[in-house]
Design an enzyme around this catalytic site. Structure first.
Site, short mmCIF file in Angstrom:
data_model
loop_
_atom_site.label_atom_id
_atom_site.label_comp_id
_atom_site.label_asym_id
_atom_site.label_seq_id
_atom_site.Cartn_x
_atom_site.Cartn_y
_atom_site.Cartn_z
CG HIS A 1 -5.18 0.37 -3.86
ND1 HIS A 1 -4.48 0.30 -2.71
CD2 HIS A 1 -5.99 -0.65 -3.77
CE1 HIS A 1 -5.15 -0.77 -1.96
NE2 HIS A 1 -5.99 -1.33 -2.63
CE1 TYR B 1 -6.40 -5.09 -3.88
CE2 TYR B 1 -7.30 -6.58 -2.30
CZ TYR B 1 -6.85 -5.08 -2.79
OH TYR B 1 -7.04 -4.21 -1.81
NE ARG C 1 -3.55 -2.37 2.75
CZ ARG C 1 -3.16 -3.34 3.43
NH1 ARG C 1 -1.65 -3.37 3.83
NH2 ARG C 1 -3.75 -4.35 3.54
CG HIS D 1 -5.47 -9.12 1.67
ND1 HIS D 1 -5.89 -9.16 0.69
CD2 HIS D 1 -5.42 -7.85 1.85
CE1 HIS D 1 -5.99 -8.13 -0.38
NE2 HIS D 1 -5.80 -7.12 0.57
NE ARG E 1 -3.04 -3.75 -1.61
CZ ARG E 1 -2.58 -4.59 -0.84
NH1 ARG E 1 -1.16 -4.43 -0.49
NH2 ARG E 1 -3.25 -5.41 0.25
CE LYS F 1 -6.35 -1.29 5.10
NZ LYS F 1 -7.52 -1.64 4.45
#
Length: 418
Positions: free
Chosen positions: A364, A399, A269, A390, A367, A293
């Site tokens: 993004h 994705y 990211r 993830h 990505r 995250k």
């Protein structure tokens, strides 16, 4: 703030210790006027309606005018916590060291505690929202951008409840449906409505878990069905031109080449790239450590081209941008500060404009391109999940759409009669 049940901004429906409800000034005058009339009145149907005097309990003889107007207890067995909280809510917020008892005589003309007359009432919904946002950032570990998005959604919700005349904490699901309807009439996108409803679900789930509200009005609401859309992928020709567009003769150009190459090489990211420190880069082992995250760290490998561009930047180019500030950030702005995510987005749009690419592409998109190219080359889904950071495999599947050519190749190689 304590976790006692929230009873709204007014005292009309609040219970007091020992039973009964706290009445407003208007209902108090109404009760005094009719308490003096002891004669039964005949109704239109011939029945008898009597007005009873209010009975006082011995423990409340010295209460203020509001507190003395006690009606009979409507339900039995209120919890001790709720009774104690009613006393504190009656007197309101007090300065430190103020010892005020609800049994002290009141000198306020409206019968309130003297400290309430002079001090403002705290905005309870706003305080709860602030605590909720703090919970998301500290306990849940949400990123600052996510907490900022929640704060925006909650501010819009509080503005709507004030405009519509609803209590932000005690409203029911019908009022929330009216909120949904108003956003639909204002032609907000379905994704915006779904995001704001998700924020409200998290907020009311937090209030329910803490025992501040008895039920969750947002749990029964359904978000609008979102249309499925494939992620944007950078075309191969445009990707090659974009990665080579920054000039290799300037410090800023060398920096931009390293950033763009890392975005495509790692699938990280943009916030993870801008948060890199010098200690997170391992040129000798061709890898970097990023923090995603929830403060989860992962190691991402680099291919030789990315290593060469990163090494070229960490030499004289970065020293030329440092401006003697001693920053530990890997990527610096022209003023020597850590680059922000917005600065990287602006940089990308500038290079897209140079090569004639679509300005709607964002970092993004690199990505998405990273994940798609890995899967097209035969990488398994679990590996891509680990590289993208993830938690759920279902998130990675967003994705991992594949092109028509890849579908044709798999069909031709796998089908018995192909």
């Amino acid at each position: 703030m304590s976790t006692r049940p929230y009873r709204g901004p007014t005292c009309r429906h609040r219970r007091l210790p020992g039973g009964g409800r706290l009445r407003t000034a208007r209902s108090t005058r109404h009760a005094h006027r009719h308490a003096r009339t002891r004669t039964p009145h005949a109704t239109a149907h011939g029945s008898i309606r009597r007005t009873h005097r209010v009975r006082h309990r011995s423990g409340h003889r010295a209460l203020s005018a509001h507190a003395r107007e006690l009606g009979p207890r409507s339900t039995a067995g209120d919890s001790v916590t709720r009774q104690a909280g009613a006393i504190r809510r009656l007197c309101g917020s007090r300065p430190e060291g103020h010892a005020c008892s609800p049994c002290e005589p009141s000198t306020d003309p409206r019968g309130r505690c003297a400290s309430v007359s002079d001090s403002p009432t705290p905005d309870v919904p706003a305080v709860l929202v602030d605590e909720f946002l703090g919970f998301l950032g500290t306990t849940r570990g949400y990123s600052p951008n996510t907490v900022r998005a929640y704060a925006t959604d909650m501010r819009i919700y509080l503005d709507w409840t004030e405009r519509a005349g609803h209590d932000p904490i005690l409203l029911n699901h019908r009022a929330l449906r009216a909120y949904l309807a108003e956003m639909s009439e204002a032609r907000y996108s379905k994704r915006t409505i779904a995001r704001r409803m998700a924020s409200l679900r998290s907020f009311f789930a937090y209030l329910t878990e803490r025992g501040i509200v008895d039920s969750d009005p947002a749990a029964v609401l359904l978000s609008p069905r979102l249309p499925s859309r494939l992620p944007k992928v950078v075309a191969p020709d445009l990707l090659r031109a974009l990665l080579d567009t920054p000039e290799a003769t300037t410090d800023v150009g060398v920096r931009d080449r390293a950033i763009l190459e890392l975005l495509y090489a790692t699938g990280a990211r943009v916030s993870e790239i801008t948060a890199l420190d010098l200690a997170d880069v391992d040129i000798a082992h061709a890898q970097i450590k990023v923090t995603g995250k929830g403060d989860k760290q992962r190691i991402l490998p680099l291919y030789p081209v990315a290593v060469d561009r990163l090494r070229a930047y960490l030499g004289p180019a970065r020293e030329g941008l440092k401006a003697d500030r001693g920053s530990s950030a890997v990527f610096l702005s022209v003023r020597g500060n850590r680059m922000s995510s917005d600065a990287v987005r602006r940089m990308l749009k500038g290079h897209l404009d140079t090569v004639g690419g679509a300005l709607s592409l964002s970092p993004h998109a690199l990505r998405h391109t990273f994940a798609t190219h890995l899967l097209d080359a035969g990488a398994d889904l679990r590996t891509v999940q680990e590289l993208l950071g993830h938690v759920a495999l279902s998130t990675t599947q967003i994705y991992t759409h594949v092109g028509k050519r890849r579908l044709s190749e798999v069909h031709r190689d796998a089908h018995p009669r192909a």
